[in-house]
Write a protein that holds these residues in place. Structure first.
Motif, PDB file in Angstrom:
ATOM      1  N   ALA A 569       0.782  -1.231  -0.047  1.00 38.49           N
ATOM      2  CA  ALA A 569       0.181   0.100   0.001  1.00 38.49           C
ATOM      3  C   ALA A 569       0.825   1.327   0.039  1.00 38.49           C
ATOM      4  CB  ALA A 569      -1.028  -0.009   1.352  1.00 38.49           C
ATOM      5  N   LEU A 570       2.025   1.069   0.663  1.00 42.64           N
ATOM      6  CA  LEU A 570       2.935   2.388   0.620  1.00 42.64           C
ATOM      7  C   LEU A 570       3.409   2.652  -0.773  1.00 42.64           C
ATOM      8  CD1 LEU A 570       4.638   1.918   4.218  1.00 42.64           C
ATOM      9  CD2 LEU A 570       2.606   3.484   3.569  1.00 42.64           C
ATOM     10  N   GLN A 571       3.543   1.726  -1.587  1.00 46.34           N
ATOM     11  CA  GLN A 571       4.288   1.930  -2.914  1.00 46.34           C
ATOM     12  C   GLN A 571       3.658   2.976  -3.760  1.00 46.34           C
ATOM     13  OE1 GLN A 571       7.246   0.733  -3.324  1.00 46.34           O
ATOM     14  NE2 GLN A 571       7.117  -0.222  -1.146  1.00 46.34           N
ATOM     15  N   PRO A 572       4.233   4.110  -3.998  1.00 48.17           N
ATOM     16  CA  PRO A 572       3.607   5.166  -4.793  1.00 48.17           C
ATOM     17  C   PRO A 572       2.796   4.597  -5.780  1.00 48.17           C
ATOM     18  CG  PRO A 572       5.669   6.003  -4.305  1.00 48.17           C
ATOM     19  CD  PRO A 572       5.504   4.487  -3.809  1.00 48.17           C
ATOM     20  N   PRO A 573       1.522   4.955  -6.244  1.00 49.49           N
ATOM     21  CA  PRO A 573       0.815   4.353  -7.452  1.00 49.49           C
ATOM     22  C   PRO A 573       1.382   4.765  -8.733  1.00 49.49           C
ATOM     23  CG  PRO A 573      -0.716   5.883  -6.289  1.00 49.49           C
ATOM     24  CD  PRO A 573       0.661   5.617  -5.519  1.00 49.49           C
ATOM     25  N   SER A 574       1.456   3.838  -9.531  1.00 53.74           N
ATOM     26  CA  SER A 574       2.116   4.392 -10.809  1.00 53.74           C
ATOM     27  C   SER A 574       1.347   4.969 -11.701  1.00 53.74           C
ATOM     28  CB  SER A 574       2.486   3.241 -11.666  1.00 53.74           C
ATOM     29  OG  SER A 574       1.606   2.194 -12.028  1.00 53.74           O
ATOM     30  N   ALA A 575      -0.133   4.836 -11.605  1.00 58.32           N
ATOM     31  CA  ALA A 575      -0.944   5.669 -12.590  1.00 58.32           C
ATOM     32  C   ALA A 575      -2.267   5.732 -12.023  1.00 58.32           C
ATOM     33  CB  ALA A 575      -1.013   4.966 -13.938  1.00 58.32           C
ATOM     34  N   ALA A 576      -2.022   6.363 -10.780  1.00 53.64           N
ATOM     35  CA  ALA A 576      -3.370   6.554  -9.879  1.00 53.64           C
ATOM     36  C   ALA A 576      -4.514   7.469 -10.542  1.00 53.64           C
ATOM     37  CB  ALA A 576      -2.957   7.152  -8.375  1.00 53.64           C
ATOM     38  N   PRO A 577      -5.529   6.914 -10.710  1.00 53.29           N
ATOM     39  CA  PRO A 577      -6.519   7.955 -11.402  1.00 53.29           C
ATOM     40  C   PRO A 577      -7.084   9.258 -10.500  1.00 53.29           C
ATOM     41  CG  PRO A 577      -7.717   5.986 -10.262  1.00 53.29           C
ATOM     42  CD  PRO A 577      -6.207   5.676 -10.209  1.00 53.29           C
ATOM     43  N   THR A 578      -6.349   9.223  -9.339  1.00 55.44           N
ATOM     44  CA  THR A 578      -6.759  10.377  -8.714  1.00 55.44           C
ATOM     45  C   THR A 578      -5.259  10.678  -8.057  1.00 55.44           C
ATOM     46  OG1 THR A 578      -6.988   9.067  -6.612  1.00 55.44           O
ATOM     47  CG2 THR A 578      -8.881   9.774  -7.699  1.00 55.44           C
ATOM     48  N   ALA A 579      -4.491  11.242  -8.818  1.00 57.01           N
ATOM     49  CA  ALA A 579      -3.282  11.808  -8.594  1.00 57.01           C
ATOM     50  C   ALA A 579      -3.278  13.133  -7.889  1.00 57.01           C
ATOM     51  CB  ALA A 579      -2.431  12.040  -9.711  1.00 57.01           C
TER      52      ALA A 579
END
Length: 635
Positions: A569-579
């Motif tokens: 969960a702590l890994q930064p999302p690569s392409a989060a839809p809510t950046a």
């Protein structure tokens, strides 16, 4: 010191006539009793036959050295005596008797606090703090008028039968100007150096009343200051054996006022007064920091809109072409607009006498559907444009905080229990930071004070590894209340319901995590975990991994999670839809050149454990559920 033969104008205070008989006259005054004598000043109870009334004569312990020094003393004292404030005693006369200057006050103003304590040794904390507040109000006014006291003692505060407190003796314990120094320059220098010591003395008086005994067993506060760190070796902290229980906010305020490090103390009487009044108001459920913030929210709105894309879409009516889910995602990128929609939809339900089937509405898609596009556009137009009332530096801190809140929301979504709407979890996590966001926007100076108090003080031989204040203690010391109470007060005005008010209170950092017997408690703990994980990521790199593991262990048993789920969960999302939104700028604008901002450690990561060979458990995967309302117990 004046004496009967008045032949020696340089005699020390408390002296007697050559015959050894106690002194009884001072000019026209008949001296009746010596009420106070310190290293710097003294106060006599005297009878004035000309006015046929008792007077209080305040004078320095040592007479001025020469006629010029005497003239300077009378000039400063005379100017100070002209200051008018309800909590400053009115001076009847400023004069001198054979080179002994004095200020005369009417005895009818009341008795000294020293006399009061001699009769009533123990005073309730609420009553004593009220007296100190009155004295601080007068002292703050005097400081802002360019004057200092320099010898505040119990005898410097007069109290009448109605409980009205006045500070007397302003400018009595003056320090002589340096040879050749301009009078006005000397006055400014002395006031600047003496004002902070005045505030420290008020803190010592607060301790004196709360403990019902002299601080460090000394009656003269000047002696206490000499014994305290950093000048001496003694610590002045409120103990646990007090005549009456001391509330935690009041304890934090008292201990900050006499902190061993000068930089941690109150630097002005006004900030000390604000903290003390904030606690008293919160304890009496009226006024204080919460009332001030509610007033500012009413006048200026809660937060400024920060999404440039949303601003353009509203102005061009571009929201009409957005799909409901896409529009919801777009709105969630902006904290201010998300909160404004929640406020509007829940207040509308309350005004219409309707109740959401599952409690407060927290699903953004449902809120948008209930308000309609016109309602969304009206909400967006009602918000101030970024950065609102903030200057450039304050806006940088605000942007950093918003990024951290957004990151906590993403972590909470990844770790949410199965069956809960991702938007609901995200918004509860945001609301758990509502007090912090509002304070940073409306009172950025206070937010800065809290951050400074949370920093560890400088190490000493006796304390090689000092710890800073907790956020709660720092908020108590600055505001007189905690940040959770601020957020809850605003949420209550937004009609978010009692169950949600419980959920937006984060689990205390020192409180054990025992069980989650209801849906509301499960959500509260899940969001608290996410917020604590973000705080762990702010630790220095060498302590970051241990901090994450410690937080995980606190919640692991109750929430049924392990380190592997947390690391994922702590890994930064690569392409989060809510950046994470860039406040006040689009992505291209930010890259083109944005003012420097405080370092944001919320994106920091820790070394993950080896990736699991099996998919993440289904309870950690997103799943749309229900209608987006806060779940009722047992659902």
């Amino acid at each position: 010191m004046p004496n009967e033969d008045s032949s020696s104008s340089q005699t020390r205070a408390g002296s007697t006539a050559p015959s050894g008989a106690p002194m009884r006259r001072f000019g026209r005054f008949e001296l009746k009793a010596l009420l106070s004598k310190t290293a710097r000043s003294m106060m006599w109870l005297a009878f004035d036959p000309r006015a046929s009334q008792d007077m209080l004569l305040c004078m320095p312990r040592t007479a001025p050295a020469d006629p010029q020094a005497l003239a300077d003393w009378i000039r400063r004292a005379g100017v100070g005596a002209r200051i008018q404030h309800p909590n400053l005693a009115h001076a009847v006369e400023v004069s001198q008797v054979e080179r002994w200057p004095f200020i005369a006050y009417d005895r009818a103003l009341g008795e000294t606090l020293e006399e009061r304590l001699a009769r009533d040794r123990v005073v309730l904390p609420m009553e004593w703090s009220g007296w100190i507040c009155q004295a601080l109000d007068g002292l703050a006014f005097a400081h802002e008028s360019g004057h200092a006291h320099r010898d505040i003692q119990l005898s410097s505060l007069l109290i009448d039968g109605a409980g009205h407190v006045r500070l007397l003796g302003l400018e009595v314990a003056q320090e002589p100007a340096l040879a050749g120094e301009d009078f006005n320059t000397a006055t400014r220098r002395v006031v600047r150096e003496a004002a902070e010591e005045d505030v420290l003395r008020m803190g010592l008086l607060l301790h004196r009343g709360l403990t019902a005994r002299p601080v460090l067993e000394q009656n003269d506060l000047q002696q206490v200051i000499q014994l305290m760190q950093p000048k001496g070796q003694e610590l002045v902290r409120l103990g646990w054996e007090t005549p009456h229980p001391i509330a935690e906010p009041l304890r934090a305020i008292a201990n900050r006022s006499t902190d061993r490090q000068a930089r941690q103390r109150y630097h002005s009487a006004r900030s000390f007064l604000r903290a003390l009044e904030g606690w008293r108001s919160a304890a009496n459920d009226q006024g204080g920091a919460i009332a001030l913030l509610l007033d500012r929210v009413q006048r200026y709105g809660h937060l400024p809109i920060s999404s440039t894309r949303l601003q353009r879409a509203v102005q061009s009516s571009g929201l009409e072409n957005q799909h409901a889910s896409a529009l919801s995602t777009l709105v969630l990128q902006d904290v201010a607009l998300s909160l404004e929609l929640l406020r509007r939809v829940n207040n509308a339900l309350k005004q219409e006498g309707l109740e959401s089937g599952g409690g407060a509405v927290l699903n953004m898609q449902r809120a948008i559907a209930m308000l309609g596009l016109n309602g969304v556009q009206a909400a967006a137009r009602s918000l101030k444009i970024w950065p609102g009332t903030l200057n450039e530096q304050q806006a940088g801190w605000m942007q950093t905080l918003m990024k951290r809140v957004h990151r906590a929301g993403q972590i909470a979504q990844a770790l949410r229990p199965a069956g809960y709407d991702a938007e609901v979890v995200y918004l509860i996590t945001t609301l758990q930071n509502l007090g912090r966001l509002l304070l940073q926007y409306h009172f950025p100076e206070d937010a800065q004070q809290i951050r400074q108090l949370m920093q560890p003080p400088e190490p000493t031989v006796d304390a090689p590894h000092p710890a800073g204040m907790s956020e709660q203690a720092a908020a108590y010391a600055v505001l007189g209340c905690d940040l959770e109470s601020i957020g809850a007060a605003v949420a209550r005005q937004w009609s978010l319901g009692e169950e949600l008010l419980h959920m937006i209170r984060r689990q205390g950092s020192d409180a054990p995590v025992r069980s989650a017997g209801t849906d509301a408690e499960l959500l509260r703990l899940s969001c608290s975990l996410a917020n604590e994980l973000v705080e762990a990521l702010l630790l220095p790199e060498e302590r970051r991994k241990a901090g994450v593991e410690l937080v995980t262990r606190r919640y692991a048993r109750v929430l049924g999670i392990g380190l592997r789920e947390v690391y994922l969960a702590l890994q930064p999302p690569s392409a989060a839809p809510t950046a994470a939104p860039t406040a006040g700028a689009s992505t291209s604008e930010a890259e083109a050149g944005r003012p420097a901002e405080p370092a944001d450690a919320s994106a920091a990561t820790v070394a993950p454990a080896p990736a699991p060979a099996v998919p993440i458990p289904s309870r950690l995967r997103a799943r749309a559920a229900g209608d987006g309302s806060v779940p009722e117990r047992g659902n």
